[in-house]
Scaffold this active site. Structure first.
Site, short mmCIF file in Angstrom:
data_model
loop_
_atom_site.label_atom_id
_atom_site.label_comp_id
_atom_site.label_asym_id
_atom_site.label_seq_id
_atom_site.Cartn_x
_atom_site.Cartn_y
_atom_site.Cartn_z
N HIS A 192 0.84 -1.20 0.00
CA HIS A 192 0.00 0.00 0.00
C HIS A 192 0.88 1.26 0.00
O HIS A 192 0.70 2.15 -0.84
CB HIS A 192 -0.92 -0.02 1.23
CG HIS A 192 -1.84 1.15 1.34
ND1 HIS A 192 -3.15 1.10 0.94
CD2 HIS A 192 -1.63 2.41 1.78
CE1 HIS A 192 -3.72 2.29 1.14
NE2 HIS A 192 -2.82 3.11 1.66
N GLU A 193 1.83 1.33 0.92
CA GLU A 193 2.67 2.52 1.00
C GLU A 193 3.57 2.65 -0.23
O GLU A 193 3.88 3.76 -0.67
CB GLU A 193 3.51 2.51 2.29
CG GLU A 193 2.68 2.52 3.58
CD GLU A 193 1.59 3.59 3.63
OE1 GLU A 193 1.78 4.66 3.02
OE2 GLU A 193 0.54 3.34 4.25
N HIS B 83 1.70 4.58 -2.78
CA HIS B 83 1.82 6.03 -2.55
C HIS B 83 3.21 6.52 -2.98
O HIS B 83 3.35 7.55 -3.64
CB HIS B 83 1.64 6.35 -1.06
CG HIS B 83 0.22 6.26 -0.58
ND1 HIS B 83 -0.80 7.02 -1.12
CD2 HIS B 83 -0.36 5.51 0.40
CE1 HIS B 83 -1.94 6.74 -0.47
NE2 HIS B 83 -1.70 5.83 0.43
N GLU C 217 -4.68 7.69 -3.08
CA GLU C 217 -5.20 6.43 -2.56
C GLU C 217 -5.52 5.45 -3.70
O GLU C 217 -5.47 4.24 -3.51
CB GLU C 217 -6.44 6.71 -1.68
CG GLU C 217 -6.85 5.59 -0.76
CD GLU C 217 -5.86 5.29 0.38
OE1 GLU C 217 -4.87 6.03 0.56
OE2 GLU C 217 -6.08 4.28 1.06
ZN ZN Z 1 -3.16 5.21 1.83
#
Ligand code: ZN
Length: 489
Positions: A254-255, A258, A284
């Site tokens: 997830h990170e 980003h 996101e």
């Molecule tokens: Zn996030």
């Protein structure tokens, strides 16, 4: 030197100072000695004052009046700087200072209230935060809708009404899908213990597999995973839990979503307003498509299964198919951040509807807990057992972040649209993912979305990449198809 050149030279230094302020925050969560807290608060305050003064510097106003845009990039830079200048100038300095002081206090009161399961002790300060944010919204937007003014901080151009239309279409189908899934037998959960060194090694392998550039980044441990920075220095954090390696792996992926967005922005935009992700929702969308549509796909989990067996030995899951179901297991729970793909958006929609009602004055702070518990019961079918599992679970409202929650679901909606376009543009993608090779997927995202940074508005950014205006349809179709397959609906 033209007015535009002068403005951009000044802005570049502001952007650099903003990066430094961000790195202070990174340091606080990873490296800072515990005893430095009060000094760090002053350091943060000093940087915030410098940045505030630069954003409303009278010279910026003069340059903006004279500056002319020679091309699309210059026009976009001017649009961003004008927006920040107008917004900052409209909020009185005393109000900004009062907000900073009150939210810092509210954060401490919230943490204590949550630990003691005491909602009543949090409500007076929440009321004060809410009143101050409404005052800020009125200063920024005048008589226009106050929730839209707050939302605009995180998702420029979005309105509460347009999001509500999208989310109201999501909610009944998600409630129905959730109910159908939970009538079926649950797939096996992971059992046993997974050593920390193995988790960290495999999470770094995952980060690299998704294109994270360690030459311009680093991975450290923190209590809450986050990504920080832009351009040539974009850092992420992760965490480990011996019983739950998915927490480590999927928060890393997830990170990385980003972070690779920030790393993927065109070099020419470095330290300019275009050199960062364009909105929270678009950000996101990158973290979610990496984590879910790609990272939790049947093909990629097949590869991950082999990696986990190599790292940890036999951990009791029979084969790739069973592992795919385990990695996508839907189960009851109260906590948003622990929710699966199906239920996550229901948690967000609940918060979105309640905070809009709070800002509109249709819901009193004193009635918030009851409203939360009623809505939870209606969507999830069982009752909240204690405030830390309900209205006190998230930090956002104590920090005054009204308007932030919907960007989580908007990101999922955007990820659905991008995934549909990606699958059409890259046939045979599953053959790559089954080998742990995401390069054609991440390459498509970089080419069509990430490199453009803040060049376009958020909605234009998604429409440019996906080829159509974003709607909730692709996300719903993806979720229904995937979970019908796993659960035999
Ligand atoms: Zn996030």
């Amino acid at each position: 030197m033209t007015a535009y050149d002068d403005l951009m030279a000044f802005q570049r230094e502001t952007e650099a100072l903003d990066m430094i302020a961000g790195r202070l925050g990174w340091d606080q969560e990873t490296m800072m000695p515990e005893g430095a807290t009060t000094q760090r608060a002053e350091e943060h305050g000093a940087m915030a004052n410098i940045l505030h003064a630069r954003r409303i510097d009278p010279r910026v106003g003069e340059w903006l009046e004279k500056a002319e845009a020679a091309d699309d990039v210059a026009a976009a830079n001017l649009r961003h700087i004008q927006r920040s200048y107008d917004r900052t100038a409209k909020v009185p300095a005393e109000l900004a200072a009062e907000l900073a002081k009150t939210t810092s206090l509210a954060h401490r009161i919230w943490a204590k209230a949550r630990a003691e399961e005491d909602v009543a002790s949090f409500l007076p300060i929440l009321q004060k935060v809410l009143d101050l944010r409404k005052e800020e919204a009125a200063a920024v937007a005048g008589d226009a809708n106050p929730y839209d003014a707050l939302l605009d901080d995180y998702e420029p151009g979005a309105t509460g009404a347009s999001l509500a239309a999208m989310f109201d279409a999501l909610r009944p189908r998600l409630v129905e899908l959730r109910a159908a899934i939970l009538e079926k037998p649950a797939p096996a959960a992971l059992t046993g213990s997974f050593d920390e060194a193995g988790q960290l090694a495999l999470s770094q392998k995952l980060a690299l597999a998704f294109g994270y550039d360690l030459q311009h980044g680093r991975i450290d441990k923190a209590v809450h995973p986050f990504s920080s920075g832009s351009g040539l220095d974009v850092r992420i954090t992760t965490r480990t839990n011996l019983q739950d390696p998915f927490n480590c792996f999927y928060s890393t992926v997830h990170e990385v979503g980003h972070a690779t967005y920030e790393q993927g922005i065109h070099d020419a935009y470095l330290l300019t307003p275009l050199g960062a992700g364009v909105s929270m929702g678009v950000h996101e969308s990158q973290s979610r498509i990496y984590e879910n549509q790609l990272g939790r796909s049947r093909a990629f989990t097949g590869w991950l299964y082999g990696q986990m067996r190599d790292t940890f030995g036999d951990f009791g899951i029979a084969d790739e198919e069973a592992f795919f179901a385990t990695a996508n297991r839907v189960h009851d729970g109260f906590i948003r951040t622990e929710a699966d793909e199906v239920q996550y958006n229901l948690h967000v929609l609940l918060r979105f509807d309640l905070e809009r009602a709070l800002i509109a004055g249709d819901l009193a702070v004193n009635d918030l807990e009851t409203a939360w518990n009623d809505r939870f019961k209606a969507d999830f079918g069982y009752a909240v057992d204690k405030p830390s599992n309900g209205v006190l679970q998230d930090v956002h409202w104590s920090e005054g972040l009204f308007g932030y929650f919907p960007t989580y679901t908007l990101g999922n909606v955007y990820a659905g649209c991008l995934h549909e376009a990606l699958r059409k543009a890259v046939p045979g993608l599953d053959d790559d993912l089954a080998r742990g090779d995401t390069s054609r997927a991440t390459g498509w995202l970089r080419e069509n979305l990430q490199q453009h940074g803040g060049l376009r508005t958020p909605v234009e950014t998604i429409a440019h990449a996906a080829g159509v205006a974003p709607t909730e349809g692709p996300l719903l179709e993806y979720l229904e198809a995937k979970f019908s397959g796993i659960y035999g609906l």
